[in-house]
Design a protein around this motif. Structure first.
Motif, PDB file in Angstrom:
ATOM      1  N   ALA A  35      52.666  14.416  47.300  1.00  0.00           N
ATOM      2  CA  ALA A  35      51.703  14.953  48.267  1.00  0.00           C
ATOM      3  C   ALA A  35      52.422  15.493  49.494  1.00  0.00           C
ATOM      4  O   ALA A  35      52.089  16.579  49.982  1.00  0.00           O
ATOM      5  CB  ALA A  35      50.707  13.856  48.659  1.00  0.00           C
ATOM      6  N   CYS A  36      53.404  14.768  49.987  1.00  0.00           N
ATOM      7  CA  CYS A  36      54.160  15.234  51.160  1.00  0.00           C
ATOM      8  C   CYS A  36      54.946  16.493  50.829  1.00  0.00           C
ATOM      9  O   CYS A  36      55.009  17.427  51.639  1.00  0.00           O
ATOM     10  CB  CYS A  36      55.101  14.136  51.647  1.00  0.00           C
ATOM     11  N   GLY A  37      55.548  16.533  49.661  1.00  0.00           N
ATOM     12  CA  GLY A  37      56.287  17.727  49.254  1.00  0.00           C
ATOM     13  C   GLY A  37      55.380  18.934  49.125  1.00  0.00           C
ATOM     14  O   GLY A  37      55.715  20.036  49.583  1.00  0.00           O
ATOM     15  N   PHE A  38      54.214  18.739  48.522  1.00  0.00           N
ATOM     16  CA  PHE A  38      53.266  19.841  48.374  1.00  0.00           C
ATOM     17  C   PHE A  38      52.793  20.323  49.740  1.00  0.00           C
ATOM     18  O   PHE A  38      52.708  21.525  49.992  1.00  0.00           O
ATOM     19  CB  PHE A  38      52.072  19.395  47.529  1.00  0.00           C
ATOM     20  N   ALA A  39      52.503  19.384  50.642  1.00  0.00           N
ATOM     21  CA  ALA A  39      52.042  19.748  51.984  1.00  0.00           C
ATOM     22  C   ALA A  39      53.126  20.509  52.729  1.00  0.00           C
ATOM     23  O   ALA A  39      52.839  21.489  53.431  1.00  0.00           O
ATOM     24  CB  ALA A  39      51.637  18.492  52.753  1.00  0.00           C
ATOM     25  N   GLY A  45      54.926  27.842  53.591  1.00  0.00           N
ATOM     26  CA  GLY A  45      54.414  29.104  53.052  1.00  0.00           C
ATOM     27  C   GLY A  45      53.432  29.769  53.992  1.00  0.00           C
ATOM     28  O   GLY A  45      53.483  30.994  54.205  1.00  0.00           O
ATOM     29  N   ARG A  46      52.538  28.982  54.581  1.00  0.00           N
ATOM     30  CA  ARG A  46      51.580  29.538  55.539  1.00  0.00           C
ATOM     31  C   ARG A  46      52.306  30.116  56.755  1.00  0.00           C
ATOM     32  O   ARG A  46      51.960  31.181  57.255  1.00  0.00           O
ATOM     33  CB  ARG A  46      50.592  28.450  55.987  1.00  0.00           C
ATOM     34  N   MET A  47      53.321  29.397  57.221  1.00  0.00           N
ATOM     35  CA  MET A  47      54.088  29.900  58.368  1.00  0.00           C
ATOM     36  C   MET A  47      54.813  31.195  58.008  1.00  0.00           C
ATOM     37  O   MET A  47      54.877  32.128  58.808  1.00  0.00           O
ATOM     38  CB  MET A  47      55.091  28.836  58.830  1.00  0.00           C
TER      39      MET A  47
END
Length: 55
Positions: A35-39, A45-47
């Motif tokens: 979960a942390c890796g995906f986040a 990616g958003r940045m």
């Protein structure tokens, strides 16, 4: 024979609290890193795209 009857409270019970504790520990230790890796990938990616990056 009457003295040999075992009541339900006399029988050894499953250590449910310990079992739940181990299950939650294993679940957290497997799910939390993913979960942390995906986040982290999602936020980076958003940045990247917010800064004008292209696909």
């Amino acid at each position: 024979m009457a003295g040999r009857y075992v009541t339900p409270t006399d029988r050894p019970q499953w250590p449910v609290r310990k079992l739940v504790g181990w299950a939650s520990l294993i679940l957290v230790s497997w799910v939390l890193p993913f979960a942390c890796g995906f986040a982290a990938v999602y936020v980076l990616g958003r940045m990247y795209f917010a800064a004008g990056g292209s696909w």
